[in-house]
Write a protein that holds these residues in place. Structure first.
Motif, PDB file in Angstrom:
ATOM      1  N   GLN A 261       0.850  -1.183   0.000  1.00 16.77           N
ATOM      2  CA  GLN A 261       0.000   0.000   0.000  1.00 16.77           C
ATOM      3  C   GLN A 261       0.896   1.246   0.000  1.00 16.77           C
ATOM      4  O   GLN A 261       1.683   1.456   0.913  1.00 16.77           O
ATOM      5  CB  GLN A 261      -0.894   0.015   1.240  1.00 16.77           C
ATOM      6  N   ARG A 262       0.758   2.049  -1.023  1.00 18.21           N
ATOM      7  CA  ARG A 262       1.643   3.197  -1.169  1.00 18.21           C
ATOM      8  C   ARG A 262       1.533   4.148   0.018  1.00 18.21           C
ATOM      9  O   ARG A 262       2.534   4.711   0.475  1.00 18.21           O
ATOM     10  CB  ARG A 262       1.320   3.944  -2.473  1.00 18.21           C
ATOM     11  N   ALA A 263       0.326   4.334   0.534  1.00 13.93           N
ATOM     12  CA  ALA A 263       0.148   5.235   1.674  1.00 13.93           C
ATOM     13  C   ALA A 263       0.956   4.746   2.869  1.00 13.93           C
ATOM     14  O   ALA A 263       1.545   5.539   3.608  1.00 13.93           O
ATOM     15  CB  ALA A 263      -1.333   5.332   2.042  1.00 13.93           C
ATOM     16  N   PHE A 264       0.998   3.427   3.060  1.00 13.38           N
ATOM     17  CA  PHE A 264       1.726   2.845   4.197  1.00 13.38           C
ATOM     18  C   PHE A 264       3.226   2.955   3.997  1.00 13.38           C
ATOM     19  O   PHE A 264       3.948   3.476   4.850  1.00 13.38           O
ATOM     20  CB  PHE A 264       1.306   1.384   4.366  1.00 13.38           C
ATOM     21  N   SER A 265       3.718   2.467   2.858  1.00  8.61           N
ATOM     22  CA  SER A 265       5.165   2.416   2.632  1.00  8.61           C
ATOM     23  C   SER A 265       5.776   3.809   2.528  1.00  8.61           C
ATOM     24  O   SER A 265       6.851   4.075   3.080  1.00  8.61           O
ATOM     25  CB  SER A 265       5.478   1.612   1.370  1.00  8.61           C
ATOM     26  N   PHE A 490       5.075  13.875  -3.930  1.00 14.67           N
ATOM     27  CA  PHE A 490       4.910  12.887  -4.993  1.00 14.67           C
ATOM     28  C   PHE A 490       4.544  11.502  -4.435  1.00 14.67           C
ATOM     29  O   PHE A 490       3.637  10.846  -4.944  1.00 14.67           O
ATOM     30  CB  PHE A 490       6.191  12.786  -5.830  1.00 14.67           C
ATOM     31  N   THR A 491       5.250  11.072  -3.377  1.00 14.74           N
ATOM     32  CA  THR A 491       5.033   9.717  -2.868  1.00 14.74           C
ATOM     33  C   THR A 491       3.683   9.555  -2.178  1.00 14.74           C
ATOM     34  O   THR A 491       3.120   8.461  -2.149  1.00 14.74           O
ATOM     35  CB  THR A 491       6.144   9.317  -1.882  1.00 14.74           C
ATOM     36  N   LEU A 492       3.150  10.633  -1.605  1.00 15.51           N
ATOM     37  CA  LEU A 492       1.869  10.558  -0.893  1.00 15.51           C
ATOM     38  C   LEU A 492       0.721  11.174  -1.687  1.00 15.51           C
ATOM     39  O   LEU A 492      -0.382  11.326  -1.166  1.00 15.51           O
ATOM     40  CB  LEU A 492       1.986  11.257   0.465  1.00 15.51           C
ATOM     41  N   ARG A 493       0.983  11.518  -2.931  1.00 15.85           N
ATOM     42  CA  ARG A 493      -0.058  12.113  -3.767  1.00 15.85           C
ATOM     43  C   ARG A 493      -1.204  11.117  -3.966  1.00 15.85           C
ATOM     44  O   ARG A 493      -1.002   9.946  -4.240  1.00 15.85           O
ATOM     45  CB  ARG A 493       0.531  12.496  -5.125  1.00 15.85           C
ATOM     46  N   GLY A 494      -2.417  11.600  -3.785  1.00 15.20           N
ATOM     47  CA  GLY A 494      -3.590  10.756  -3.995  1.00 15.20           C
ATOM     48  C   GLY A 494      -4.074  10.025  -2.768  1.00 15.20           C
ATOM     49  O   GLY A 494      -5.132   9.381  -2.809  1.00 15.20           O
TER      50      GLY A 494
END
Length: 514
Positions: A261-265, A490-494
């Motif tokens: 999960q991008r939000a987690f990592s 960028f990493t937390l976008r969205g």
């Protein structure tokens, strides 16, 4: 879990008290180091281990303890850990040597490792949605308040008692916390708990200790010593084996699927890098205010009060900022505030101007609280309640590991810059020259024993070398936080502003066939 409003408030109070206890104990030692150095005479390496043993033991066992809490019950683990924390505080207070103090601090870290994931997972099970974000914001701000209270409490006690009193004061707090926790806290655990994989525990701890030992020693001794090479190979090998082992287990100690999960990592990665730069400030400025500026421990602690106010403000503003700007922008703002704080800190000189530090402390405190509040709520919000202990343990591991690595690496860099810039005058005995080059505290002690003129020259050179190294370290930290601010966008976008509980998501509607 549904409980009454009064019990909810009591739950928050007990959990915050546990977090305050850990935060205070993590930073109070920084203020004690000068006094402790006079009595125990630790080397530079021992001094760093005294400062880091607590944080690394805590970070090394958080994953394990998070899983244990999910298995046996978070409330039960918290009460056991608090009792152990009180006992370990007594042992630390009366440690007679550097070696025993390091061991006692590590035992405190083991006890603290039971508390951190328990508090966050309890809050995760009691609060949801916007209510959870607000509670996490307040608790994060108050936890940072604990970082600031450490020097204040320590300063008061050191002005009246011996250095061990700063640890002994934990005992009555633990008693209150255990009694209140037993009466107020709700119990929760995973209904289908996983088995604790002992090899994974051993690999994670051995890997972390090996890497940390390498980081500490290489900055001071270089690669010439064989033990450093062995530690590096052992540490990297164990951590690699740990990561490769987890997907093969039916019940992994660390669920690597969470990182999909991008939000987690992205949040965990941001937390590690942010705390890398943040926590070293407390250690460095405790030495600056006492050894360079010549302030008493109590005055040094009081000087940090504005930063504590900034942290509380940042914690309160965090949920409002999420609602207005989103999570990515809020964390980026926190990193930007921290970068400005570091840049302002880099302007300090041998002659202290407190007004120059005042604004830097407030800006820095707001930034740190924004980062930690949003990061913690994001990590807890994207996982089911049953895995809250393991997820919060990963979040806290990132916080503690990043902070401890910051102390180890930035502390070692500062020490190396200090030795490079230091000029030891001719005529100083070799054993005295070694102590002067070892630490600023050693230089202050030696200067007091030498003839006044020679001592004054040593103090002037040592203070200038320390401040020069501190300025470079602060500038490097400012650059890191500026880069992290851009990365977060960028990493937390969205990532959604409001994270719904995964288990509360509506089930998919079956599609009719034919």
């Amino acid at each position: 879990m549904t409980i009454g409003k009064g019990r909810k408030i009591g739950t928050v109070a007990v959990c915050v008290l546990a977090q305050l206890l850990i935060a205070i104990d993590l930073t109070v030692l920084h203020l004690v180091l000068p006094s402790l150095s006079e009595q125990l005479h630790p080397s530079t390496t021992e001094l760093l281990w005294i400062a880091d043993a607590y944080g690394f033991a805590l970070a090394g066992l958080l994953i394990t303890m998070g899983n244990v809490g999910d298995r046996v019950g978070r409330k039960k683990l918290l009460l056991i850990g608090a009792s152990l924390f009180g006992a370990a505080s007594v042992i630390t207070a009366y440690a007679p040597s550097s070696e025993l103090l390091i061991a006692a601090r590590a035992l405190l870290g083991v006890a603290a490792a039971t508390l951190m994931p328990s508090t966050l997972s309890i809050l995760r099970n009691v609060f949801t949605g916007k209510e959870r974000a607000a509670v996490i914001g307040v608790s994060s701000g108050l936890t940072i308040l604990g970082f600031g209270m450490g020097p204040l409490v320590g300063g008061f006690l050191l002005d009246h008692f011996w250095w061990g009193s700063v640890f002994l004061v934990n005992v009555p707090v633990v008693v209150v916390m255990v009694i209140a926790g037993a009466l107020i806290l709700p119990e929760s655990k995973n209904p289908a708990p996983s088995r604790i994989d002992v090899p994974s525990v051993l690999l994670s701890v051995a890997g972390m200790v090996g890497i940390v030992y390498t980081i500490k020693e290489i900055a001071y001794k270089g690669w010439e010593n064989w033990d450093i090479v062995v530690a590096a190979v052992l540490g990297l090998g164990c951590l690699l084996a740990f990561v490769l082992r987890q997907p093969r287990l039916a019940e992994p100690l660390m669920d690597l699927k969470l990182f999909a999960q991008r939000a987690f990592s992205a949040t965990v990665g941001t937390t590690i890098l942010a705390m890398f730069a943040q926590l070293a400030v407390s250690l460095m400025f405790a030495q600056y205010l006492q050894l360079v500026a010549g302030w008493s421990p109590l005055k040094s602690g009081l000087a940090g009060l504005p930063g504590m106010g900034g942290a509380i403000l940042g914690g309160v503003l965090a949920p409002l900022a999420i609602k207005a700007f989103g999570r990515a922008v809020t964390i980026a703002l926190g990193c930007a505030f921290s970068a400005v704080g570091f840049a302002l800190y880099s302007g300090i000189g041998v002659t202290i101007v407190y007004t120059d530090l005042l604004f830097a402390m407030i800006v820095f405190g707001v930034g740190l609280a924004l980062i930690l509040s949003v990061a913690t709520d994001t990590v807890l919000g994207v996982v089911p309640k049953d895995r809250a202990g393991a997820a919060s343990a990963i979040s806290e591991t990132a916080t503690e590991l990043g902070g401890a690595l910051g102390i180890a690496i930035l502390g070692s860099v500062l020490g190396a810059l200090y030795r490079r810039e230091l000029v030891v005058p001719d005529g100083v005995p070799p054993e005295a020259a070694g102590a002067i080059s070892d630490t600023l505290g050693g230089a202050v002690q030696v200067a007091a024993q030498l003839p006044p003129e020679q001592g004054a020259v040593i103090l002037t050179s040592a203070k200038a070398a320390f401040v020069d190294g501190l300025q470079v370290t602060m500038l490097c930290s400012a650059g890191l936080m500026a880069l992290l601010a851009v990365s977060a966008l960028f990493t937390l976008r969205g990532v959604p502003k409001e994270l719904e509980d995964p288990e509360d998501e509506p089930a998919p509607v079956p599609v009719p066939v034919g």
